[in-house]
Design a protein around this motif. Structure first.
Motif, mmCIF file in Angstrom:
data_model
loop_
_atom_site.group_PDB
_atom_site.id
_atom_site.type_symbol
_atom_site.label_atom_id
_atom_site.label_comp_id
_atom_site.label_asym_id
_atom_site.label_seq_id
_atom_site.Cartn_x
_atom_site.Cartn_y
_atom_site.Cartn_z
ATOM 1 N N PRO A 1 53.066 -36.033 88.491
ATOM 2 C CA PRO A 1 51.845 -35.267 88.772
ATOM 3 C C PRO A 1 51.476 -34.351 87.612
ATOM 4 O O PRO A 1 52.287 -34.090 86.724
ATOM 5 N N ALA A 2 50.258 -33.859 87.673
ATOM 6 C CA ALA A 2 49.785 -32.920 86.651
ATOM 7 C C ALA A 2 50.662 -31.679 86.637
ATOM 8 O O ALA A 2 51.346 -31.369 87.609
ATOM 9 N N TRP A 3 50.625 -30.972 85.531
ATOM 10 C CA TRP A 3 51.403 -29.736 85.391
ATOM 11 C C TRP A 3 50.730 -28.627 86.191
ATOM 12 O O TRP A 3 49.546 -28.332 86.000
ATOM 13 N N SER A 4 51.469 -27.980 87.042
ATOM 14 C CA SER A 4 50.960 -26.823 87.775
ATOM 15 C C SER A 4 51.254 -25.561 86.968
ATOM 16 O O SER A 4 52.032 -25.583 86.003
ATOM 17 N N GLN A 5 50.666 -24.456 87.386
ATOM 18 C CA GLN A 5 50.947 -23.169 86.743
ATOM 19 C C GLN A 5 52.437 -22.860 86.856
ATOM 20 O O GLN A 5 53.061 -22.382 85.907
ATOM 21 N N GLU A 6 53.010 -23.158 88.013
ATOM 22 C CA GLU A 6 54.447 -22.926 88.222
ATOM 23 C C GLU A 6 55.292 -23.778 87.271
ATOM 24 O O GLU A 6 56.290 -23.302 86.721
ATOM 25 N N ASP A 7 54.887 -25.035 87.071
ATOM 26 C CA ASP A 7 55.599 -25.915 86.134
ATOM 27 C C ASP A 7 55.568 -25.337 84.726
ATOM 28 O O ASP A 7 56.573 -25.352 84.010
ATOM 29 N N GLU A 8 54.397 -24.860 84.319
ATOM 30 C CA GLU A 8 54.256 -24.287 82.973
ATOM 31 C C GLU A 8 55.118 -23.040 82.819
ATOM 32 O O GLU A 8 55.764 -22.846 81.792
ATOM 33 N N GLU A 9 55.128 -22.197 83.840
ATOM 34 C CA GLU A 9 55.933 -20.979 83.780
ATOM 35 C C GLU A 9 57.417 -21.315 83.689
ATOM 36 O O GLU A 9 58.156 -20.687 82.926
ATOM 37 N N ARG A 10 57.850 -22.313 84.446
ATOM 38 C CA ARG A 10 59.256 -22.741 84.393
ATOM 39 C C ARG A 10 59.588 -23.286 83.006
ATOM 40 O O ARG A 10 60.644 -22.988 82.440
ATOM 41 N N LEU A 11 58.692 -24.085 82.451
ATOM 42 C CA LEU A 11 58.891 -24.639 81.117
ATOM 43 C C LEU A 11 59.039 -23.522 80.091
ATOM 44 O O LEU A 11 59.984 -23.521 79.288
ATOM 45 N N LEU A 12 58.133 -22.561 80.116
ATOM 46 C CA LEU A 12 58.199 -21.457 79.159
ATOM 47 C C LEU A 12 59.475 -20.649 79.328
ATOM 48 O O LEU A 12 60.090 -20.235 78.346
ATOM 49 N N GLN A 13 59.882 -20.430 80.563
ATOM 50 C CA GLN A 13 61.117 -19.689 80.819
ATOM 51 C C GLN A 13 62.313 -20.435 80.239
ATOM 52 O O GLN A 13 63.191 -19.838 79.624
ATOM 53 N N MET A 14 62.328 -21.737 80.403
ATOM 54 C CA MET A 14 63.450 -22.529 79.890
ATOM 55 C C MET A 14 63.477 -22.510 78.368
ATOM 56 O O MET A 14 64.539 -22.395 77.765
ATOM 57 N N VAL A 15 62.327 -22.605 77.745
ATOM 58 C CA VAL A 15 62.254 -22.555 76.281
ATOM 59 C C VAL A 15 62.742 -21.193 75.789
ATOM 60 O O VAL A 15 63.535 -21.096 74.857
#
Length: 53
Positions: free
Chosen positions: A2-16
């Motif tokens: 599925p498309a990236w949600s705001q939550e997905d983006e926040e999780r990605l940034l946190q992991m980076v």
């Protein structure tokens, strides 16, 4: 996938920011391809740069 949600983006940034994992490792952990992670990070960075202009 599925498309990236705001939550997905926040999780990605946190992991980076907080884990020191490579994009490949992050992709494996979140069930996305390395290319998808790389592309999303590019989009996020461009969005942030536009906000700073």
């Amino acid at each position: 996938m599925p498309a990236w949600s705001q939550e997905d983006e926040e999780r990605l940034l946190q992991m980076v920011r907080d884990t020191g994992l490579t994009q490949r490792e992050i992709a494996q952990k979140i069930g996305r391809t390395e290319a998808a992670v790389s592309a999303r990070l590019t989009i996020i960075r461009k969005r942030a740069a536009q906000g700073m202009e």
